[in-house]
Design a protein around this motif. Sequence first.
Motif, PDB file in Angstrom:
ATOM      1  N   PHE A 157       0.850  -1.046   0.011  1.00 40.86           N
ATOM      2  CA  PHE A 157       0.395   0.263   0.034  1.00 40.86           C
ATOM      3  C   PHE A 157       0.657   1.702   0.190  1.00 40.86           C
ATOM      4  N   LYS A 158       1.750   1.068   0.289  1.00 43.57           N
ATOM      5  CA  LYS A 158       3.023   2.106   0.165  1.00 43.57           C
ATOM      6  C   LYS A 158       3.015   3.268   0.893  1.00 43.57           C
ATOM      7  N   MET A 159       2.953   2.683   2.292  1.00 40.58           N
ATOM      8  CA  MET A 159       2.265   3.587   3.591  1.00 40.58           C
ATOM      9  C   MET A 159       3.683   4.276   4.243  1.00 40.58           C
ATOM     10  N   PRO A 160       3.973   5.168   4.642  1.00 43.18           N
ATOM     11  CA  PRO A 160       5.354   5.650   4.735  1.00 43.18           C
ATOM     12  C   PRO A 160       5.177   4.747   6.671  1.00 43.18           C
ATOM     13  N   TRP A 161       6.346   4.725   6.873  1.00 42.49           N
ATOM     14  CA  TRP A 161       6.429   4.443   8.554  1.00 42.49           C
ATOM     15  C   TRP A 161       6.093   5.150   9.086  1.00 42.49           C
ATOM     16  N   LYS A 162       6.606   7.029   9.380  1.00 42.75           N
ATOM     17  CA  LYS A 162       5.678   7.662  10.063  1.00 42.75           C
ATOM     18  C   LYS A 162       4.673   7.831  10.441  1.00 42.75           C
ATOM     19  N   ASP A 163       3.729   7.210   9.546  1.00 43.98           N
ATOM     20  CA  ASP A 163       2.426   6.748   9.782  1.00 43.98           C
ATOM     21  C   ASP A 163       2.110   6.007  11.347  1.00 43.98           C
TER      22      ASP A 163
END
Length: 498
Positions: free
Chosen positions: A67-73
């Motif tokens: 899903f290409k979600m950023p780690w910071k989220d």
Amino acid sequence: MLLYNEFDEMTHKPLSRLGISLIPIITLVILLALDISIFGSDAILGASQVSLLFCAGIAVWLSTWLFKMPWKDFEDAIKSNIGDVTSAIVILFLIGAISGTWTMSGIVPTFIYYGVKIISPKVFLLTACVICALVSLMIGSSWTTIATIGVALLGIGKAEGFSEGLVAGAIISGAYFGDKISPLSDTTVMASSMNKVPLFEHIRYMLFTTVPSITITLVIFLIIGLTHTGTDADTISKYTDLLGARFNLTPWLLVTPILTAVMIAKKMPALAVLGLSTVLAAITAVVFQPDIIREIGSRVASGSDGKIMFTGVVQTIYDTVGLETGDPEVNELVTSRGMVGMLNTVYLIICAMCFGAAMKAGGMLRNIAELIVPFSKHRGSLVASTVVTGTTLNGIVSDQYLSIILTSSVFKDIYDKEGYESRLLSRAVEDSATVTSPLFPWSSCGMTQATILSVPTITYLPYCFFNIISPFMSIIIALTGYKVVRAVKDKAKTSSSA
């Protein structure tokens, strides 16, 4: 949130967001099943937590890779989720403190002492249910109630000619009623905190479904009892004699719970009520049970009487302490877990928050919720969907804590979107996830109660009237619309769209 339209590079087949979102859930179910089969009811002591963290890792990996979600989220979501339950964690520690001070001060033994004296054969089932309800309400633990006074009541009931399944059903019904509405119950605290509903507001709102459920239950037990012929049993005298010999029991000990009830009625904050109640109970212990406090303190400290008394009070608040009464069952009844006894529950909550955060930040909970939305357009169907989900998760994940957490996480946004108060969700969760937990033979609660009472789950299940009625009552009350309020903003939105 980006929609997933990519293809698996190996197979070149489109991957379903829903299918991917279910992978961590399915993995968790498998791991929890293994945990339960290997560790039994002790799975909650650590194995379940490991499974939660592992599946949280799977959710993060899938979300960042596919899903290409950023780690910071995910970091932000974990901080937010754990931050939301910090008050609940403090409340749980205070509940542990009350467990110790209320027991060693003689408050809990006083309730048991006077409560069991009202037992009569014709109203035995009703009385057993009421006694377990009162004890569970005071100590906030259905498990402890069933393992102590419940075991004694089972022996009396069998001696009077009642079937073991029927007596066990009365015991479990009462214990889970008390647990469900007790401000000292970890499941009650969890359900309210997960949905950001003030603890006492959550409890008051539950009364609209819980009181009718327990009333019907008591009527059923009364009718069954009145048609039964049996003989008196004096087994209960063992409890009253030993408690009376060990503690200085007096009606004055009821002052602390009465003052606690007054504080609750005045709608004081839960933290303030529990903190003040702990202090009152600690003072009561020193005044009415000085010998017991000295005994506890002398196990660790020596020297002046003041130092020993201080040590005894502190240990009663934070440590697991017990007393020797001359009988193993009564010993269990007067053993308190203290703040230390809450650590495993806190451990579970933190790990569950990490799993929920990973599922939420990756959009997985939203994907799963989209399956439910079409069936949750109306008040009754929404509550029914919540109740069915909470009950089903008990059968799937085999643990009431996880069922509460997962059901709340899945439905929180749906209730908010539809404009319903969070307390409606927290009540529906308790009406299902909490009370149906002992009805599944393979769940931690089902196995524990069956083991403690030596009565198979399938044997007592038909007689757990409160546990069976509660989910249906939640749906019925929701269908009537009684005390169900929708948010003003949603009404305004509806008017403008019309």
